[in-house]
Design a protein around this motif. Structure first.
Motif, PDB file in Angstrom:
ATOM      1  N   LEU A   1       0.835  -1.211   0.000  1.00  0.00           N
ATOM      2  CA  LEU A   1       0.000   0.000   0.000  1.00  0.00           C
ATOM      3  C   LEU A   1       0.874   1.267   0.000  1.00  0.00           C
ATOM      4  CD1 LEU A   1      -3.040   0.291  -0.009  1.00  0.00           C
ATOM      5  CD2 LEU A   1      -2.989   0.498   2.480  1.00  0.00           C
ATOM      6  N   VAL A   2       1.901   1.253   0.855  1.00  0.00           N
ATOM      7  CA  VAL A   2       2.819   2.401   0.940  1.00  0.00           C
ATOM      8  C   VAL A   2       3.382   2.688  -0.446  1.00  0.00           C
ATOM      9  CG1 VAL A   2       5.121   3.098   1.755  1.00  0.00           C
ATOM     10  CG2 VAL A   2       3.476   2.151   3.365  1.00  0.00           C
ATOM     11  N   GLN A   3       3.840   1.612  -1.082  1.00  0.00           N
ATOM     12  CA  GLN A   3       4.457   1.736  -2.399  1.00  0.00           C
ATOM     13  C   GLN A   3       3.488   2.347  -3.409  1.00  0.00           C
ATOM     14  OE1 GLN A   3       7.480   1.172  -2.419  1.00  0.00           O
ATOM     15  NE2 GLN A   3       7.900   1.450  -4.586  1.00  0.00           N
ATOM     16  N   GLN A   4       2.254   1.823  -3.379  1.00  0.00           N
ATOM     17  CA  GLN A   4       1.220   2.264  -4.318  1.00  0.00           C
ATOM     18  C   GLN A   4       0.897   3.751  -4.100  1.00  0.00           C
ATOM     19  OE1 GLN A   4      -2.195  -0.237  -3.599  1.00  0.00           O
ATOM     20  NE2 GLN A   4      -3.529   1.302  -4.493  1.00  0.00           N
ATOM     21  N   LEU A   5       0.799   4.154  -2.849  1.00  0.00           N
ATOM     22  CA  LEU A   5       0.451   5.553  -2.554  1.00  0.00           C
ATOM     23  C   LEU A   5       1.589   6.493  -2.943  1.00  0.00           C
ATOM     24  CD1 LEU A   5      -1.323   5.203   0.928  1.00  0.00           C
ATOM     25  CD2 LEU A   5      -2.350   5.274  -1.364  1.00  0.00           C
ATOM     26  N   ARG A   6       2.841   6.051  -2.689  1.00  0.00           N
ATOM     27  CA  ARG A   6       3.988   6.893  -3.054  1.00  0.00           C
ATOM     28  C   ARG A   6       4.063   7.047  -4.572  1.00  0.00           C
ATOM     29  NH1 ARG A   6       8.506   4.413   1.088  1.00  0.00           N
ATOM     30  NH2 ARG A   6       7.978   5.713   2.883  1.00  0.00           N
ATOM     31  N   LEU A   7       3.788   5.940  -5.298  1.00  0.00           N
ATOM     32  CA  LEU A   7       3.812   6.025  -6.769  1.00  0.00           C
ATOM     33  C   LEU A   7       2.754   7.001  -7.263  1.00  0.00           C
ATOM     34  CD1 LEU A   7       4.396   2.374  -8.040  1.00  0.00           C
ATOM     35  CD2 LEU A   7       5.845   4.373  -8.415  1.00  0.00           C
ATOM     36  N   ALA A   8       1.666   7.097  -6.496  1.00  0.00           N
ATOM     37  CA  ALA A   8       0.585   8.009  -6.876  1.00  0.00           C
ATOM     38  C   ALA A   8       0.910   9.458  -6.485  1.00  0.00           C
ATOM     39  CB  ALA A   8      -0.710   7.557  -6.220  1.00  0.00           C
ATOM     40  N   GLY A   9       2.096   9.681  -5.899  1.00  0.00           N
ATOM     41  CA  GLY A   9       2.520  11.061  -5.644  1.00  0.00           C
ATOM     42  C   GLY A   9       2.255  11.577  -4.246  1.00  0.00           C
ATOM     43  N   LEU A  10       1.759  10.713  -3.352  1.00  0.00           N
ATOM     44  CA  LEU A  10       1.512  11.177  -1.979  1.00  0.00           C
ATOM     45  C   LEU A  10       2.779  11.030  -1.136  1.00  0.00           C
ATOM     46  CD1 LEU A  10      -1.881   9.432  -1.808  1.00  0.00           C
ATOM     47  CD2 LEU A  10      -1.624  11.828  -1.154  1.00  0.00           C
ATOM     48  N   ARG A  11       2.922  11.921  -0.141  1.00  0.00           N
ATOM     49  CA  ARG A  11       4.041  11.797   0.795  1.00  0.00           C
ATOM     50  C   ARG A  11       3.597  10.831   1.888  1.00  0.00           C
ATOM     51  NH1 ARG A  11       3.309  17.337   0.009  1.00  0.00           N
ATOM     52  NH2 ARG A  11       5.115  18.477  -0.772  1.00  0.00           N
ATOM     53  N   VAL A  12       4.253   9.695   1.957  1.00  0.00           N
ATOM     54  CA  VAL A  12       3.799   8.638   2.866  1.00  0.00           C
ATOM     55  C   VAL A  12       4.951   8.161   3.736  1.00  0.00           C
ATOM     56  CG1 VAL A  12       2.693   6.369   3.006  1.00  0.00           C
ATOM     57  CG2 VAL A  12       2.176   7.887   1.083  1.00  0.00           C
ATOM     58  N   ASP A  13       4.695   8.006   5.021  1.00  0.00           N
ATOM     59  CA  ASP A  13       5.699   7.406   5.889  1.00  0.00           C
ATOM     60  C   ASP A  13       5.041   6.311   6.722  1.00  0.00           C
ATOM     61  OD1 ASP A  13       8.194   6.956   6.878  1.00  0.00           O
ATOM     62  OD2 ASP A  13       8.512   8.977   7.647  1.00  0.00           O
ATOM     63  N   PHE A  14       5.860   5.478   7.353  1.00  0.00           N
ATOM     64  CA  PHE A  14       5.329   4.344   8.134  1.00  0.00           C
ATOM     65  C   PHE A  14       6.446   3.841   9.039  1.00  0.00           C
ATOM     66  CE2 PHE A  14       7.384   0.559   6.271  1.00  0.00           C
ATOM     67  CZ  PHE A  14       8.069   1.169   5.237  1.00  0.00           C
ATOM     68  N   PRO A  15       6.124   3.005  10.067  1.00  0.00           N
ATOM     69  CA  PRO A  15       7.173   2.521  10.964  1.00  0.00           C
ATOM     70  C   PRO A  15       8.003   1.420  10.293  1.00  0.00           C
ATOM     71  CG  PRO A  15       5.081   1.570  11.556  1.00  0.00           C
ATOM     72  CD  PRO A  15       4.792   2.528  10.444  1.00  0.00           C
ATOM     73  N   LEU A  16       9.321   1.582  10.325  1.00  0.00           N
ATOM     74  CA  LEU A  16      10.191   0.594   9.660  1.00  0.00           C
ATOM     75  C   LEU A  16      10.214  -0.726  10.426  1.00  0.00           C
ATOM     76  CD1 LEU A  16      13.160   2.904   8.624  1.00  0.00           C
ATOM     77  CD2 LEU A  16      11.451   1.873   7.123  1.00  0.00           C
ATOM     78  N   THR A  17       9.992  -0.636  11.743  1.00  0.00           N
ATOM     79  CA  THR A  17       9.988  -1.878  12.538  1.00  0.00           C
ATOM     80  C   THR A  17       8.749  -1.883  13.432  1.00  0.00           C
ATOM     81  OG1 THR A  17      11.286  -0.744  14.193  1.00  0.00           O
ATOM     82  CG2 THR A  17      12.522  -2.079  12.627  1.00  0.00           C
ATOM     83  N   GLU A  18       8.489  -3.041  14.026  1.00  0.00           N
ATOM     84  CA  GLU A  18       7.285  -3.206  14.855  1.00  0.00           C
ATOM     85  C   GLU A  18       7.263  -2.161  15.974  1.00  0.00           C
ATOM     86  OE1 GLU A  18       6.822  -7.179  16.242  1.00  0.00           O
ATOM     87  OE2 GLU A  18       4.898  -6.749  17.208  1.00  0.00           O
ATOM     88  N   ALA A  19       6.072  -1.574  16.174  1.00  0.00           N
ATOM     89  CA  ALA A  19       5.953  -0.577  17.244  1.00  0.00           C
ATOM     90  C   ALA A  19       4.529  -0.570  17.763  1.00  0.00           C
ATOM     91  CB  ALA A  19       6.318   0.804  16.696  1.00  0.00           C
ATOM     92  N   LYS A  20       4.360  -0.107  18.997  1.00  0.00           N
ATOM     93  CA  LYS A  20       3.008  -0.034  19.580  1.00  0.00           C
ATOM     94  C   LYS A  20       2.181   0.974  18.779  1.00  0.00           C
ATOM     95  CE  LYS A  20       3.472  -1.620  24.233  1.00  0.00           C
ATOM     96  NZ  LYS A  20       4.769  -1.363  24.892  1.00  0.00           N
ATOM     97  N   VAL A  21       0.871   0.694  18.643  1.00  0.00           N
ATOM     98  CA  VAL A  21       0.011   1.572  17.843  1.00  0.00           C
ATOM     99  C   VAL A  21       0.056   3.018  18.367  1.00  0.00           C
ATOM    100  CG1 VAL A  21      -2.402   2.022  17.216  1.00  0.00           C
ATOM    101  CG2 VAL A  21      -1.465  -0.290  17.009  1.00  0.00           C
ATOM    102  N   GLY A  22       0.051   3.176  19.696  1.00  0.00           N
ATOM    103  CA  GLY A  22       0.116   4.522  20.294  1.00  0.00           C
ATOM    104  C   GLY A  22       1.363   5.271  19.844  1.00  0.00           C
ATOM    105  N   LYS A  23       2.474   4.580  19.837  1.00  0.00           N
ATOM    106  CA  LYS A  23       3.754   5.182  19.412  1.00  0.00           C
ATOM    107  C   LYS A  23       3.686   5.594  17.933  1.00  0.00           C
ATOM    108  CE  LYS A  23       7.446   4.952  22.335  1.00  0.00           C
ATOM    109  NZ  LYS A  23       6.831   4.936  23.553  1.00  0.00           N
ATOM    110  N   GLN A  24       3.016   4.751  17.141  1.00  0.00           N
ATOM    111  CA  GLN A  24       2.905   5.050  15.708  1.00  0.00           C
ATOM    112  C   GLN A  24       2.073   6.314  15.492  1.00  0.00           C
ATOM    113  OE1 GLN A  24       2.233   1.777  12.964  1.00  0.00           O
ATOM    114  NE2 GLN A  24       2.476   0.311  14.618  1.00  0.00           N
ATOM    115  N   PHE A  25       0.994   6.457  16.271  1.00  0.00           N
ATOM    116  CA  PHE A  25       0.193   7.686  16.156  1.00  0.00           C
ATOM    117  C   PHE A  25       1.020   8.910  16.560  1.00  0.00           C
ATOM    118  CE2 PHE A  25      -3.695   5.122  15.734  1.00  0.00           C
ATOM    119  CZ  PHE A  25      -4.332   5.872  14.750  1.00  0.00           C
ATOM    120  N   GLN A  26       1.843   8.739  17.591  1.00  0.00           N
ATOM    121  CA  GLN A  26       2.724   9.857  18.006  1.00  0.00           C
ATOM    122  C   GLN A  26       3.669  10.243  16.871  1.00  0.00           C
ATOM    123  OE1 GLN A  26       4.860   8.763  21.538  1.00  0.00           O
ATOM    124  NE2 GLN A  26       3.033   8.887  22.815  1.00  0.00           N
TER     125      GLN A  26
END
Ligand code: HAM
Length: 425
Positions: free
Chosen positions: A346-371
């Motif tokens: 999904l990340v790949q698809q969205l970036r190809l579509a021109g959106l600025r997308v980031d995500f956690p490279l490694t496993e992390a708690k959902v709360g931390k990801q929202f932060q």
């Protein structure tokens, strides 16, 4: 370890400021029909020794390269531009209106408004001798500064003429070869006591050339050859931004006619910009083969940055711009680690579509990801979790949540983000 004196680190915040300044320069230059060019960062040292002249020659960062060539980091653009245009003059329709936004290096004493590295907006017109070109260029520098949020209350363009001073000097009986030294005396005449000016003038050996006469001409503010430039600026509604000031002569050797410098009204800073005509430089550069009238100016980023910080309207405009330059539009939250492969697709698809997308490279708690999403300034968080192929999408500012299918997601997200596209059509 620290940077060398006079050099700057550009952390992301400073980089965003620099990009803002450069983008305003480019934007307004294009509005005026100027096109961008660039040249080499290293040049043979003779280019500056022969063509810049003045104090610049003593400020070069120079060294001998491994091939034994004596080279200098560029301290200014004008000699490079003259060389480039002279070499391929026939390829271009006149007048040329060219601009660039290069980084320069000068071995100066670092102080407020002065570094050993700085950026400078250069705009030059080549192949047009009429005063209309001088006015066009001065209007450009005024509009660049207005675009930053400054008004006639914040800055002033001081207009002068080397032609007028040349005539003054020749009429008094001065020799052309002494002109440059005479300009240096004029440059300091208002700051030094009259006796010192008289003593300096005496060395030129021109009977009747007195400090009083120089000061009277300087303060007389006769329009002389500046009349047509002033008229054109007045017709553009820009008269309040300029004044005649014959104390301006400019330090570089190549200037010939109208010269000008731009200052902040508070007079806390050195000149923001400076320029003028250099009608003989192309001929000098090409041993007389190419003879084109030329003029231009340079506007540095250091004094400009100080002035932006000190002017609320300008500061607010810069902050509005830099805060739009956030790191990402969309943060993808991997709520279930088993879904990481789907999330990556999904990340790949969205970036190809021109959106600025980031995500956690490694496993992390959902709360931390929202932060992390908040920290990066994302507008939307897309949660990939148990509901897959349905996605939970959260608008971070309002905390509103929606469930959206994973097909056609890029279009859906694009309609929701307010950020400017990365690549403009
Ligand atoms: P300049 O007067 O040497 O002109 O520089 C223009 C502007 O660049 C200055 O007013 C100042 O704001 C900025 N500047 C110069 N040196 C430094 C420094 N060491 N640190 C920070 N800012 C600096 C020229 O360079 C001409 N070549 C301009 C020109 C273009 N004339 C015709 N075309």
């Amino acid at each position: 370890m620290q940077t060398l004196p006079g050099f700057r680190d550009f952390y992301p915040e400073e980089c965003a400021r620099r990009n803002y300044i450069l983008s305003v320069w480019r934007e307004v230059a294009r509005r005026y029909g100027f096109v961008e060019y660039d040249g080499p960062v290293l040049e043979p040292i003779e280019l500056y020794q022969k063509k810049s002249g003045g104090e610049l020659v003593g400020q070069l960062f120079d060294f001998t390269d491994k091939g034994g060539r004596h080279a200098a980091l560029r301290p200014e653009m004008t000699p490079t531009l003259a060389r480039m245009v002279a070499a391929r003059e026939r390829d271009f329709k006149k007048p040329l209106k060219w601009f660039c936004v290069p980084q320069f290096f000068r071995y100066e004493k670092p102080q407020r408004g002065r570094g050993r590295e700085f950026y400078q907006f250069n705009a030059d017109i080549i192949g047009e001798a009429s005063a209309a070109a001088d006015a066009e260029l001065i209007a450009l520098v005024i509009d660049v500064l207005r675009e930053f949020g400054f008004s006639e209350r914040d800055f002033i363009v001081r207009l002068s003429s080397r032609t007028a001073w040349q005539k003054f000097f020749a009429d008094a009986g001065g020799r052309p070869e002494d002109e440059y030294e005479f300009f240096q005396i004029v440059d300091k005449a208002e700051r030094l006591p009259a006796e010192k000016t008289s003593a300096a003038l005496a060395r030129l050996n021109v009977p009747g050339l007195t400090a009083e006469a120089v000061l009277a001409f300087l303060r007389g503010k006769q329009p002389a050859d500046l009349g047509p430039v002033l008229e054109s600026l007045e017709a553009r509604g820009l008269a309040d931004f300029v004044e005649i000031d014959y104390a301006i002569v400019r330090g570089l050797a190549y200037y010939t006619g109208v010269v000008f410098e731009v200052f902040d009204r508070s007079k806390n800073e050195r000149a923001l910009a400076g320029g003028g005509r250099y009608d003989k430089l192309l001929s000098l550069m090409s041993d007389g083969k190419v003879d084109l009238a030329a003029l231009g100016f340079g506007l540095g980023d250091v004094v400009l940055g100080n002035l932006i910080d000190d002017t609320p309207e300008a500061k607010a405009r810069m902050t509005a711009w830099t805060s739009r330059q956030r790191a990402c539009d969309v943060y993808l939250i991997v709520a279930k680690e088993e879904r990481r492969a789907d999330a990556l697709a999904l990340v790949q698809q969205l970036r190809l579509a021109g959106l600025r997308v980031d995500f956690p490279l490694t496993e992390a708690k959902v709360g931390k990801q929202f932060q992390a999403a908040e920290h990066l300034g994302a507008e939307l968080a897309v949660v990939v979790g148990e509901e897959w192929p349905l996605l939970k999408i959260k608008t971070l500012a309002t905390r509103a949540e929606e469930a959206v299918p994973n097909t056609g997601l890029a279009d859906w997200l694009r309609n929701r983000t307010t950020n400017v596209p990365l690549v403009q059509g």
